[in-house]
Design a protein around this motif. Structure first.
Motif, PDB file in Angstrom:
ATOM      1  N   LEU A  36       0.821  -1.203   0.000  1.00  0.00           N
ATOM      2  CA  LEU A  36       0.000   0.000   0.000  1.00  0.00           C
ATOM      3  C   LEU A  36       0.860   1.260   0.000  1.00  0.00           C
ATOM      4  O   LEU A  36       0.610   2.219  -0.764  1.00  0.00           O
ATOM      5  CB  LEU A  36      -0.928  -0.015   1.218  1.00  0.00           C
ATOM      6  N   LEU A  37       1.922   1.269   0.829  1.00  0.00           N
ATOM      7  CA  LEU A  37       2.833   2.425   0.842  1.00  0.00           C
ATOM      8  C   LEU A  37       3.564   2.565  -0.490  1.00  0.00           C
ATOM      9  O   LEU A  37       3.758   3.690  -1.002  1.00  0.00           O
ATOM     10  CB  LEU A  37       3.842   2.269   1.977  1.00  0.00           C
ATOM     11  N   THR A  64       2.500   1.628  -3.414  1.00  0.00           N
ATOM     12  CA  THR A  64       1.547   2.126  -4.416  1.00  0.00           C
ATOM     13  C   THR A  64       1.329   3.629  -4.256  1.00  0.00           C
ATOM     14  O   THR A  64       1.251   4.377  -5.248  1.00  0.00           O
ATOM     15  CB  THR A  64       0.215   1.370  -4.263  1.00  0.00           C
ATOM     16  N   THR A  65       1.256   4.111  -3.012  1.00  0.00           N
ATOM     17  CA  THR A  65       1.083   5.554  -2.771  1.00  0.00           C
ATOM     18  C   THR A  65       2.301   6.330  -3.251  1.00  0.00           C
ATOM     19  O   THR A  65       2.184   7.388  -3.894  1.00  0.00           O
ATOM     20  CB  THR A  65       0.858   5.798  -1.283  1.00  0.00           C
ATOM     21  N   ALA A  66       3.512   5.810  -2.960  1.00  0.00           N
ATOM     22  CA  ALA A  66       4.730   6.494  -3.424  1.00  0.00           C
ATOM     23  C   ALA A  66       4.815   6.485  -4.946  1.00  0.00           C
ATOM     24  O   ALA A  66       5.251   7.476  -5.563  1.00  0.00           O
ATOM     25  CB  ALA A  66       5.952   5.809  -2.814  1.00  0.00           C
ATOM     26  N   THR A  67       4.370   5.413  -5.569  1.00  0.00           N
ATOM     27  CA  THR A  67       4.372   5.358  -7.030  1.00  0.00           C
ATOM     28  C   THR A  67       3.413   6.404  -7.607  1.00  0.00           C
ATOM     29  O   THR A  67       3.709   7.045  -8.636  1.00  0.00           O
ATOM     30  CB  THR A  67       3.963   3.950  -7.493  1.00  0.00           C
ATOM     31  N   PHE A  68       2.286   6.607  -6.958  1.00  0.00           N
ATOM     32  CA  PHE A  68       1.344   7.639  -7.410  1.00  0.00           C
ATOM     33  C   PHE A  68       1.946   9.040  -7.297  1.00  0.00           C
ATOM     34  O   PHE A  68       1.769   9.892  -8.182  1.00  0.00           O
ATOM     35  CB  PHE A  68       0.065   7.547  -6.578  1.00  0.00           C
ATOM     36  N   VAL A  69       2.681   9.299  -6.209  1.00  0.00           N
ATOM     37  CA  VAL A  69       3.292  10.628  -6.032  1.00  0.00           C
ATOM     38  C   VAL A  69       4.387  10.858  -7.060  1.00  0.00           C
ATOM     39  O   VAL A  69       4.516  11.940  -7.655  1.00  0.00           O
ATOM     40  CB  VAL A  69       3.835  10.752  -4.595  1.00  0.00           C
ATOM     41  N   VAL A  70       5.204   9.833  -7.310  1.00  0.00           N
ATOM     42  CA  VAL A  70       6.285   9.970  -8.279  1.00  0.00           C
ATOM     43  C   VAL A  70       5.728  10.161  -9.689  1.00  0.00           C
ATOM     44  O   VAL A  70       6.326  10.836 -10.547  1.00  0.00           O
ATOM     45  CB  VAL A  70       7.212   8.744  -8.194  1.00  0.00           C
ATOM     46  N   ALA A  71       4.555   9.585  -9.931  1.00  0.00           N
ATOM     47  CA  ALA A  71       3.943   9.749 -11.261  1.00  0.00           C
ATOM     48  C   ALA A  71       3.586  11.188 -11.551  1.00  0.00           C
ATOM     49  O   ALA A  71       3.438  11.573 -12.731  1.00  0.00           O
ATOM     50  CB  ALA A  71       2.709   8.865 -11.356  1.00  0.00           C
ATOM     51  N   MET A  72       3.444  12.007 -10.502  1.00  0.00           N
ATOM     52  CA  MET A  72       3.145  13.431 -10.725  1.00  0.00           C
ATOM     53  C   MET A  72       4.292  14.125 -11.453  1.00  0.00           C
ATOM     54  O   MET A  72       4.060  15.021 -12.290  1.00  0.00           O
ATOM     55  CB  MET A  72       2.875  14.123  -9.384  1.00  0.00           C
ATOM     56  N   PHE A  73       5.534  13.748 -11.145  1.00  0.00           N
ATOM     57  CA  PHE A  73       6.673  14.342 -11.853  1.00  0.00           C
ATOM     58  C   PHE A  73       6.615  13.998 -13.343  1.00  0.00           C
ATOM     59  O   PHE A  73       6.960  14.795 -14.202  1.00  0.00           O
ATOM     60  CB  PHE A  73       7.980  13.848 -11.253  1.00  0.00           C
ATOM     61  N   GLY A  74       6.159  12.797 -13.633  1.00  0.00           N
ATOM     62  CA  GLY A  74       6.018  12.427 -15.042  1.00  0.00           C
ATOM     63  C   GLY A  74       4.960  13.256 -15.747  1.00  0.00           C
ATOM     64  O   GLY A  74       5.113  13.617 -16.936  1.00  0.00           O
ATOM     65  N   TRP A  87      -2.001   9.824   6.468  1.00  0.00           N
ATOM     66  CA  TRP A  87      -2.941  10.211   7.537  1.00  0.00           C
ATOM     67  C   TRP A  87      -4.281   9.510   7.353  1.00  0.00           C
ATOM     68  O   TRP A  87      -4.908   9.070   8.322  1.00  0.00           O
ATOM     69  CB  TRP A  87      -3.131  11.722   7.509  1.00  0.00           C
ATOM     70  N   PHE A  88      -4.696   9.367   6.107  1.00  0.00           N
ATOM     71  CA  PHE A  88      -5.960   8.687   5.843  1.00  0.00           C
ATOM     72  C   PHE A  88      -5.865   7.195   6.227  1.00  0.00           C
ATOM     73  O   PHE A  88      -6.813   6.648   6.795  1.00  0.00           O
ATOM     74  CB  PHE A  88      -6.311   8.840   4.363  1.00  0.00           C
ATOM     75  N   PHE A  89      -4.737   6.587   5.930  1.00  0.00           N
ATOM     76  CA  PHE A  89      -4.561   5.174   6.312  1.00  0.00           C
ATOM     77  C   PHE A  89      -4.574   5.005   7.816  1.00  0.00           C
ATOM     78  O   PHE A  89      -5.139   4.033   8.346  1.00  0.00           O
ATOM     79  CB  PHE A  89      -3.252   4.628   5.735  1.00  0.00           C
ATOM     80  N   LYS A  90      -3.944   5.951   8.519  1.00  0.00           N
ATOM     81  CA  LYS A  90      -3.932   5.879   9.973  1.00  0.00           C
ATOM     82  C   LYS A  90      -5.321   6.148  10.543  1.00  0.00           C
ATOM     83  O   LYS A  90      -5.739   5.523  11.527  1.00  0.00           O
ATOM     84  CB  LYS A  90      -2.922   6.891  10.516  1.00  0.00           C
TER      85      LYS A  90
END
Length: 443
Positions: free
Chosen positions: A379-380, A382-392, A433-436
């Motif tokens: 899950l973490l 996948t979230t980091a992959t989504f954030v990195v995709a913003m640079f793309g 924060w949402f996961f927590k």
């Protein structure tokens, strides 16, 4: 020559002639006729001689060879009871009380116990040999004890002293009849064998289970699986012996049927009583013991006399069984002692099974924990992959072939990177924060 041969040879039976004629005669369907089989030449199954070990009441043993029907007549047993003793078949543990014998099938001990002897199938198994030796030892020891008691009582009666009373009151001879002594040794052998197997299983199981909890591997799991299979099989055997003893203890009639010595003595007493009555009547002038001529007496009278004798013997047997029913404390105490032993063995196996079940639950909890950790990591990631995709996405927008005045500034690229990174961190922190908040992962 042919005439001489026909005169010397016995004539053929009509059935053989007809069968021969039919064999050469074609059938209506054109198929060859059925060829007859000489059934008299075939050996009947289960009727061959078998070697038995016989131990009498004095402890003497010998090897005899008897067939199935001879054994049935000798012990007055049906064929289904002898099938329990066949080593080719696997039957659960059974103790059957019959009119003149006790059929015992307890693990390796398969024997027939009567009031005068014990018959075991001859085998090289160590359990059978140990049973024979132990039975001989106890019978010999009891015989010596009886002789000592007889001599001590005689000397005490002659001398009038009380010294021998104290000696022989301290001894505790075995007053059980012969069939109960043999049954006790069979129960002892079976309970000891099952308890030793349970102890070996415990010694092997606990270190293996502790090793499995510390290191979960395919090899350890396979060893535990085999161990559990052995445990289930052994528990089933112990449970069957326990149920058989409990069933005997709950039925007074079955226990009364097992008093073979007392039934035999009652039958002999009734037989001699009838003989004395017949002799007394013969002295009065009417002879009942004299043989009756088959010419003068019709067959119906002899059949009636035989029927009455059988009914008399059955009535005496039923009376003896009813009288024994009220006095079965000896056998009940014997069965109770070995019921406690086999129940203790069953408790050991039950505790071991519970320990295995607890170990399996612990392993499943560990595997679930590892699986949850993998899901959280996924899950973490996948979230980091989504954030990195913003640079793309930003790089794709600024890489388009159209003119923008913002590109003329030299520090524009730096600000684009800074703004994109800050937005990515804010989005990543929001997801965490949402996961927590949703308790999807312990953070």
């Amino acid at each position: 020559m042919a005439d001489l041969k026909e005169r010397l040879l016995p004539p053929k039976p009509a059935s053989a002639v007809n069968l021969r004629d039919c064999s050469h005669r074609p059938s209506a369907s054109g198929r060859p006729p059925f060829q007859g089989v000489d059934l008299l030449g075939l050996k009947k199954r289960g009727q061959g001689l078998r070697s038995w070990i016989r131990v009498d009441t004095s402890g003497n043993s010998q090897i005899i060879e008897l067939d199935k029907f001879t054994m049935m007549r000798r012990c007055d047993l049906p064929a289904r009871d002898l099938r329990l003793l066949d080593p080719l078949f696997v039957y659960p543990s059974t103790i059957l009380g019959r009119e003149k014998a006790i059929v015992v099938n307890l693990e390796q001990i398969r024997c027939i116990i009567t009031a005068d002897e014990v018959l075991l199938l001859n085998s090289l198994d160590s359990s059978v040999l140990h049973y024979v030796m132990e039975l001989q030892r106890r019978l010999t020891a009891n015989a010596v004890t009886d002789v000592w008691q007889t001599e001590g009582a005689e000397l005490n009666r002659r001398r009038g002293s009380r010294s021998f009373d104290n000696v022989f009151q301290n001894t505790s001879p075995d007053y059980l009849p012969f069939e109960f002594r043999a049954l006790e040794i069979a129960l002892e052998a079976a309970c000891s064998f099952l308890d030793s197997q349970a102890a070996e299983l415990e010694i092997e199981a606990y270190p293996l289970l502790d090793e499995l909890t510390s290191k979960i591997s395919t090899l350890n799991l396979e060893r535990v699986r085999r161990l559990k299979s052995r445990l289930v099989a052994l528990t089933r055997r112990v449970q069957k012996v326990r149920d058989e003893i409990e069933q005997l203890m709950d039925d007074d009639g079955d226990m009364a049927e097992m008093y073979l010595t007392e039934k035999k003595s009652r039958m002999e007493a009734s037989f001699y009583g009838d003989q004395s009555v017949i002799g007394y009547r013969s002295n009065d002038g009417v002879s009942f013991s004299a043989p009756v001529s088959p010419v003068s007496s019709p067959p119906d009278s002899r059949r009636l006399e035989k029927t009455l004798s059988i009914a008399r013997s059955r009535r005496e047997s039923s009376r003896s069984t009813e009288s024994i029913t009220g006095n079965i404390e000896e056998l009940e105490m014997l069965l109770e002692a070995y019921f406690v032993v086999i129940d203790s063995t069953l408790n050991k196996l039950t505790s071991l099974k519970e320990y295995i079940d607890d170990t399996e639950d612990f392993i499943n909890i560990q595997l679930d924990n590892v699986r949850n950790q993998l899901i959280q990591f996924e899950l973490l990631l996948t979230t980091a992959t989504f954030v990195v995709a913003m640079f793309g996405v930003v790089a794709g927008i600024f890489g388009m072939n159209f003119a923008i005045p913002f590109f003329d500034n030299e520090s524009a690229f730096k600000w684009v990177l800074i703004i994109t990174g800050v937005c990515g961190l804010i989005i990543f922190s929001s997801f965490v924060w949402f996961f927590k908040y949703r308790r999807l992962m312990p953070l």
